[in-house]
Design a protein around this motif. Structure first.
Motif, PDB file in Angstrom:
ATOM      1  N   MET A  66      33.315  33.049  37.648  1.00  0.00           N
ATOM      2  CA  MET A  66      33.843  33.855  38.618  1.00  0.00           C
ATOM      3  C   MET A  66      33.411  33.442  40.064  1.00  0.00           C
ATOM      4  SD  MET A  66      32.716  37.841  36.919  1.00  0.00           S
ATOM      5  CE  MET A  66      31.149  37.396  36.502  1.00  0.00           C
ATOM      6  N   GLN A  67      32.167  32.852  40.232  1.00  0.00           N
ATOM      7  CA  GLN A  67      31.884  32.291  41.418  1.00  0.00           C
ATOM      8  C   GLN A  67      33.052  31.261  41.867  1.00  0.00           C
ATOM      9  OE1 GLN A  67      27.821  31.201  40.840  1.00  0.00           O
ATOM     10  NE2 GLN A  67      26.959  33.077  41.730  1.00  0.00           N
ATOM     11  N   GLU A  80      36.270  32.834  42.733  1.00  0.00           N
ATOM     12  CA  GLU A  80      36.271  33.404  44.115  1.00  0.00           C
ATOM     13  C   GLU A  80      36.383  32.430  45.177  1.00  0.00           C
ATOM     14  OE1 GLU A  80      33.295  36.442  46.705  1.00  0.00           O
ATOM     15  OE2 GLU A  80      32.919  36.155  44.529  1.00  0.00           O
ATOM     16  N   LEU A  81      35.659  31.423  45.066  1.00  0.00           N
ATOM     17  CA  LEU A  81      35.548  30.251  45.931  1.00  0.00           C
ATOM     18  C   LEU A  81      37.028  29.968  45.957  1.00  0.00           C
ATOM     19  CD1 LEU A  81      34.068  28.266  47.820  1.00  0.00           C
ATOM     20  CD2 LEU A  81      33.496  26.747  45.818  1.00  0.00           C
ATOM     21  N   PHE A  82      37.727  29.765  44.754  1.00  0.00           N
ATOM     22  CA  PHE A  82      38.910  28.994  45.044  1.00  0.00           C
ATOM     23  C   PHE A  82      40.144  29.823  45.707  1.00  0.00           C
ATOM     24  CE2 PHE A  82      43.030  28.441  42.390  1.00  0.00           C
ATOM     25  CZ  PHE A  82      43.548  27.293  43.188  1.00  0.00           C
ATOM     26  N   LEU A  83      39.780  31.143  45.646  1.00  0.00           N
ATOM     27  CA  LEU A  83      40.814  32.140  46.394  1.00  0.00           C
ATOM     28  C   LEU A  83      40.481  32.030  47.867  1.00  0.00           C
ATOM     29  CD1 LEU A  83      40.964  34.902  43.901  1.00  0.00           C
ATOM     30  CD2 LEU A  83      42.785  33.294  44.157  1.00  0.00           C
ATOM     31  N   THR A  84      38.990  32.059  47.897  1.00  0.00           N
ATOM     32  CA  THR A  84      38.541  31.815  49.530  1.00  0.00           C
ATOM     33  C   THR A  84      39.171  30.769  50.234  1.00  0.00           C
ATOM     34  OG1 THR A  84      36.786  33.116  48.956  1.00  0.00           O
ATOM     35  CG2 THR A  84      36.640  31.967  50.996  1.00  0.00           C
ATOM     36  N   GLU A  85      38.774  29.376  49.642  1.00  0.00           N
ATOM     37  CA  GLU A  85      39.513  28.341  50.196  1.00  0.00           C
ATOM     38  C   GLU A  85      40.910  28.295  50.348  1.00  0.00           C
ATOM     39  OE1 GLU A  85      37.721  25.373  50.925  1.00  0.00           O
ATOM     40  OE2 GLU A  85      36.049  26.468  50.766  1.00  0.00           O
ATOM     41  N   LEU A  86      41.558  28.717  49.376  1.00  0.00           N
ATOM     42  CA  LEU A  86      43.141  28.564  49.568  1.00  0.00           C
ATOM     43  C   LEU A  86      43.470  29.491  50.360  1.00  0.00           C
ATOM     44  CD1 LEU A  86      44.791  26.810  47.959  1.00  0.00           C
ATOM     45  CD2 LEU A  86      45.281  29.077  46.181  1.00  0.00           C
ATOM     46  N   PHE A 107      45.484  28.154  36.710  1.00  0.00           N
ATOM     47  CA  PHE A 107      44.274  27.387  36.792  1.00  0.00           C
ATOM     48  C   PHE A 107      43.146  27.944  35.749  1.00  0.00           C
ATOM     49  CE2 PHE A 107      46.615  27.277  40.876  1.00  0.00           C
ATOM     50  CZ  PHE A 107      46.861  25.776  40.930  1.00  0.00           C
ATOM     51  N   SER A 108      42.489  27.296  34.920  1.00  0.00           N
ATOM     52  CA  SER A 108      41.424  27.900  34.310  1.00  0.00           C
ATOM     53  C   SER A 108      40.108  26.959  34.424  1.00  0.00           C
ATOM     54  CB  SER A 108      41.913  27.947  32.985  1.00  0.00           C
ATOM     55  OG  SER A 108      42.615  26.796  32.564  1.00  0.00           O
ATOM     56  N   PHE A 109      38.798  27.756  34.797  1.00  0.00           N
ATOM     57  CA  PHE A 109      37.595  27.068  35.216  1.00  0.00           C
ATOM     58  C   PHE A 109      36.839  27.129  34.033  1.00  0.00           C
ATOM     59  CE2 PHE A 109      39.731  29.597  38.563  1.00  0.00           C
ATOM     60  CZ  PHE A 109      40.192  28.533  39.441  1.00  0.00           C
ATOM     61  N   SER A 110      35.528  26.364  34.201  1.00  0.00           N
ATOM     62  CA  SER A 110      34.713  26.129  33.357  1.00  0.00           C
ATOM     63  C   SER A 110      33.249  26.177  34.027  1.00  0.00           C
ATOM     64  CB  SER A 110      34.714  24.773  32.511  1.00  0.00           C
ATOM     65  OG  SER A 110      33.625  24.286  32.137  1.00  0.00           O
ATOM     66  N   HIS A 111      32.180  26.558  33.528  1.00  0.00           N
ATOM     67  CA  HIS A 111      31.020  26.295  34.216  1.00  0.00           C
ATOM     68  C   HIS A 111      30.603  24.760  34.315  1.00  0.00           C
ATOM     69  CE1 HIS A 111      30.103  25.724  29.697  1.00  0.00           C
ATOM     70  NE2 HIS A 111      29.315  25.127  30.143  1.00  0.00           N
ATOM     71  N   LEU A 112      31.330  23.861  33.938  1.00  0.00           N
ATOM     72  CA  LEU A 112      30.960  22.517  33.986  1.00  0.00           C
ATOM     73  C   LEU A 112      31.359  21.936  35.259  1.00  0.00           C
ATOM     74  CD1 LEU A 112      31.920  21.017  30.587  1.00  0.00           C
ATOM     75  CD2 LEU A 112      29.818  21.619  31.223  1.00  0.00           C
ATOM     76  N   MET A 113      32.286  22.970  35.835  1.00  0.00           N
ATOM     77  CA  MET A 113      32.786  22.398  37.291  1.00  0.00           C
ATOM     78  C   MET A 113      31.793  22.768  38.227  1.00  0.00           C
ATOM     79  SD  MET A 113      36.758  23.914  36.850  1.00  0.00           S
ATOM     80  CE  MET A 113      37.460  22.984  38.257  1.00  0.00           C
ATOM     81  N   SER A 114      32.353  22.163  39.613  1.00  0.00           N
ATOM     82  CA  SER A 114      31.392  22.232  40.835  1.00  0.00           C
ATOM     83  C   SER A 114      32.149  22.803  41.888  1.00  0.00           C
ATOM     84  CB  SER A 114      30.909  20.848  41.125  1.00  0.00           C
ATOM     85  OG  SER A 114      31.873  19.951  41.733  1.00  0.00           O
ATOM     86  N   GLU A 115      31.567  23.229  43.050  1.00  0.00           N
ATOM     87  CA  GLU A 115      32.176  23.648  44.184  1.00  0.00           C
ATOM     88  C   GLU A 115      33.103  22.596  44.918  1.00  0.00           C
ATOM     89  OE1 GLU A 115      29.368  25.552  46.913  1.00  0.00           O
ATOM     90  OE2 GLU A 115      28.794  27.201  45.480  1.00  0.00           O
ATOM     91  N   ASP A 116      32.585  21.256  44.507  1.00  0.00           N
ATOM     92  CA  ASP A 116      33.358  20.353  45.336  1.00  0.00           C
ATOM     93  C   ASP A 116      34.715  20.238  44.399  1.00  0.00           C
ATOM     94  OD1 ASP A 116      31.470  19.776  47.131  1.00  0.00           O
ATOM     95  OD2 ASP A 116      30.747  18.133  45.960  1.00  0.00           O
ATOM     96  N   ASP A 117      34.624  20.523  43.231  1.00  0.00           N
ATOM     97  CA  ASP A 117      35.818  20.365  42.469  1.00  0.00           C
ATOM     98  C   ASP A 117      36.665  21.434  42.999  1.00  0.00           C
ATOM     99  OD1 ASP A 117      34.961  18.226  40.634  1.00  0.00           O
ATOM    100  OD2 ASP A 117      34.096  19.716  39.200  1.00  0.00           O
TER     101      ASP A 117
END
Length: 382
Positions: free
Chosen positions: A265-266, A269-275, A351-361
């Motif tokens: 979820m975080q 949310e970051l993705f939508l904010t950055e976009l 776009f589908s996310f994972s807990h393995l991803m980072s904020e830099d991703d």
């Protein structure tokens, strides 16, 4: 400079957890045929049934209610075809936004004259109407098949409202829970589900393994015959090692659900904010407040999906136009078509996310979209 690739297509498949893989390899000592009566067979049978119990426990079921399958596609076919085959002139209700393994199966049965079908619509939020479901029910309705979490939009259907509609009707409820398992709590008794399909490779387990929950007391005609395995519901020598992988994947899901979903979820949310901050034009497909933690589907009005997916791929970002069920093709999403229209479907990406991803991703994905948009804008292509 070398581009670091970012995989953001976890709804299509996940990498197998290395600890799970190692355990699978170590379990190879259980090589006996579980149907054999000698000690090696009995040892393999006991190990196999231990894993079945764990799979059942993960969704609030009893062990005898779990049928091990090759994946969710088989599980979906087993539930739909098995119920249809056991009834004369059956009526089935499903939705226009199901996974292909459900839609194609029901459509083929309909074409063969083996059932009649009502397809429920979805509005722009991605939700079906319980009132439309109620109106569609007849005395011939034997099965209602509805996806819990849509694989292309992540929208979660109103299961409690659906169960209220079905509470006074004998029709069985089949739920494709492939994208729900691992991202929300699931209890088949709480949700009053009769059949539930799940898959190992969506939750960091191996490909080629899944399960169908089959509520006790419901007759289900077998599709695969030739043996008494799975209580005569699915013939074939049991896949002990891969069942171990599914069992372990579900254990990890249960133990880490809150941590994983919060991270997803975080990241979303970051993705939508950055976009938004990058001023790249986009719209969310569906109601963002009714979605699972790991999927977001976006409409980019300024370019076609196929072009954008290719450009992202060249930038090292691996996303999807929708379901991966059409191998090697980029087809406009039938889900977005049903919710909106052809034009929007041809300009949307999942776009589908994972807990393995980072904020830099996440920031790299947003930056890549910004770069592609800017390049098109400056070259007057949009």
């Amino acid at each position: 400079m070398t581009t670091v690739s970012v995989y953001v297509d976890y709804a299509a498949t996940t990498p197998i957890d290395k600890e799970i893989l190692e355990t699978i390899l170590s379990s190879s000592e259980y090589f006996g045929n579980p149907s054999s009566i000698h000690q090696e067979g009995k040892r393999a049978k006991a190990y196999f049934e231990k894993n079945r119990r764990n799979i059942a426990s993960a969704i609030g079921a009893e062990p005898e209610e779990i049928i091990i399958t090759s994946g969710a596609t088989e599980a979906n076919n087993m539930a739909i075809r098995g119920i249809a085959a056991g009834n004369d002139t059956p009526h089935i209700i499903t939705t226009e936004i199901e996974h292909a393994s459900v839609l194609s199966t029901i459509e083929l049965l309909e074409q063969e004259g083996k059932c009649t079908v009502t397809y429920l619509s979805a509005d722009e939020s991605g939700l079906i109407s319980p009132d439309e479901l109620k109106s569609a029910l007849t005395d011939k309705t034997v099965l209602v098949s509805i996806v819990l979490v849509n694989n292309e939009t992540g929208v979660v259907q109103p299961m409690y409202d659906i169960q209220d509609v079905l509470s006074d009707h004998p029709a069985y409820l089949h739920v494709d829970a492939v994208q729900a398992v691992g991202h929300m709590e699931i209890d088949v008794n709480d949700l009053k589900i009769d059949f539930l399909s799940l898959s190992g490779h969506k939750i960091y387990g191996p490909k080629g393994i899944g399960a169908l929950y089959h509520r006790s007391g419901i007759h289900l005609k077998a599709l695969t015959t030739g043996g008494d395995q799975e209580k005569s519901r699915r013939a074939g020598t049991e896949n002990i090692q891969w069942t171990e992988g599914l069992s372990l994947a579900l254990t990890k899901v249960r133990d880490n659900l809150t941590e994983r979903t919060l991270k997803e979820m975080q990241l979303k949310e970051l993705f939508l904010t950055e976009l938004t901050a990058s001023e790249v034009p986009f719209e969310v497909n569906g109601d963002v407040n009714q979605m699972s933690s790991h999927i977001i589907n976006l409409h980019f009005p300024w370019t076609a999906s196929e072009f954008l997916l290719t450009a992202l791929d060249m930038a090292g970002v691996y996303a999807s136009g929708g379901s991966a069920c059409h191998a090697g093709t980029v087809q406009p999403s039938h889900v977005i078509k049903a919710m909106y229209d052809d034009e929007r479907a041809g300009h949307s990406i999942r776009f589908s996310f994972s807990h393995l991803m980072s904020e830099d991703d996440i920031k790299q994905i947003a930056a890549s979209l910004k770069e592609i948009y800017t390049r098109l804008y400056e070259s007057k292509m949009i």
